[in-house]
Design an enzyme around this catalytic site. Sequence first.
Site, PDB file in Angstrom:
ATOM      1  N   ASN A 132       0.886  -1.153   0.000  1.00 25.21           N
ATOM      2  CA  ASN A 132       0.000   0.000   0.000  1.00 25.21           C
ATOM      3  C   ASN A 132       0.927   1.206   0.000  1.00 25.21           C
ATOM      4  O   ASN A 132       1.513   1.549   1.028  1.00 25.21           O
ATOM      5  CB  ASN A 132      -0.890  -0.023   1.242  1.00 25.21           C
ATOM      6  CG  ASN A 132      -1.818   1.164   1.322  1.00 25.21           C
ATOM      7  OD1 ASN A 132      -1.448   2.270   0.954  1.00 25.21           O
ATOM      8  ND2 ASN A 132      -3.017   0.932   1.826  1.00 25.21           N
ATOM      9  N   THR A 133       1.090   1.840  -1.156  1.00 27.65           N
ATOM     10  CA  THR A 133       2.075   2.909  -1.285  1.00 27.65           C
ATOM     11  C   THR A 133       1.681   4.160  -0.512  1.00 27.65           C
ATOM     12  O   THR A 133       2.549   4.899  -0.071  1.00 27.65           O
ATOM     13  CB  THR A 133       2.312   3.275  -2.765  1.00 27.65           C
ATOM     14  OG1 THR A 133       1.073   3.631  -3.352  1.00 27.65           O
ATOM     15  CG2 THR A 133       2.950   2.127  -3.517  1.00 27.65           C
ATOM     16  N   CYS A 134       0.402   4.412  -0.338  1.00 25.72           N
ATOM     17  CA  CYS A 134      -0.034   5.609   0.396  1.00 25.72           C
ATOM     18  C   CYS A 134       0.337   5.516   1.872  1.00 25.72           C
ATOM     19  O   CYS A 134       0.733   6.502   2.486  1.00 25.72           O
ATOM     20  CB  CYS A 134      -1.538   5.811   0.255  1.00 25.72           C
ATOM     21  SG  CYS A 134      -2.045   6.160  -1.429  1.00 25.72           S
ATOM     22  N   SER A 135       0.185   4.342   2.428  1.00 28.67           N
ATOM     23  CA  SER A 135       0.445   4.151   3.862  1.00 28.67           C
ATOM     24  C   SER A 135       1.809   3.532   4.141  1.00 28.67           C
ATOM     25  O   SER A 135       2.147   3.297   5.304  1.00 28.67           O
ATOM     26  CB  SER A 135      -0.629   3.243   4.465  1.00 28.67           C
ATOM     27  OG  SER A 135      -1.903   3.794   4.260  1.00 28.67           O
ATOM     28  N   HIS A 136       2.556   3.229   3.103  1.00 34.41           N
ATOM     29  CA  HIS A 136       3.877   2.596   3.235  1.00 34.41           C
ATOM     30  C   HIS A 136       3.788   1.290   4.030  1.00 34.41           C
ATOM     31  O   HIS A 136       4.473   1.112   5.033  1.00 34.41           O
ATOM     32  CB  HIS A 136       4.899   3.529   3.876  1.00 34.41           C
ATOM     33  CG  HIS A 136       5.169   4.759   3.078  1.00 34.41           C
ATOM     34  ND1 HIS A 136       5.558   5.928   3.643  1.00 34.41           N
ATOM     35  CD2 HIS A 136       5.098   5.013   1.748  1.00 34.41           C
ATOM     36  CE1 HIS A 136       5.718   6.851   2.713  1.00 34.41           C
ATOM     37  NE2 HIS A 136       5.431   6.307   1.550  1.00 34.41           N
TER      38      HIS A 136
END
Length: 142
Positions: A132-136
């Site tokens: 999940n790139t937004c939340s790393h």
Amino acid sequence: RKEFVDLYVNYVFNESVRKPFQDFMQGFLRGCPARKWKMFLPAELQIVLQGHTKVDWHLLEKNVTYRQYKKLDRTIRNFWTVFHELPEDKKKKFLAFLSGSDQIPGYGLEHFKFSIADPEAENPDELYPFANTCSHILFLPR
């Protein structure tokens, strides 16, 4: 010949791009006023715009939080063993997979945090790691 070369180089690098560069600069300054950018040295501005290019991978490992995992779990130990053996370009590709960028943001690696979570799949062998790139968050099956 020297005069010709000097004039040609000046044309290619300065005159031929003058109008497009002025248009770009006008648009850039509309969104990012110059007085705010003048406080940065060139190297600092590059970091703000592009992020850090050098990464301390061991510090990155220290900044990780684990969800449904513990630091000493076999999956986590194996992950970091393999990760630290990767060449630099593969590590940067992992960073891009995790965060959407192969560079650390300008605020610095010590503040860059990510999590490794267990997706808790019924059959982990049928699941690939995903992020999940937004939340790393790296979802790493057992």
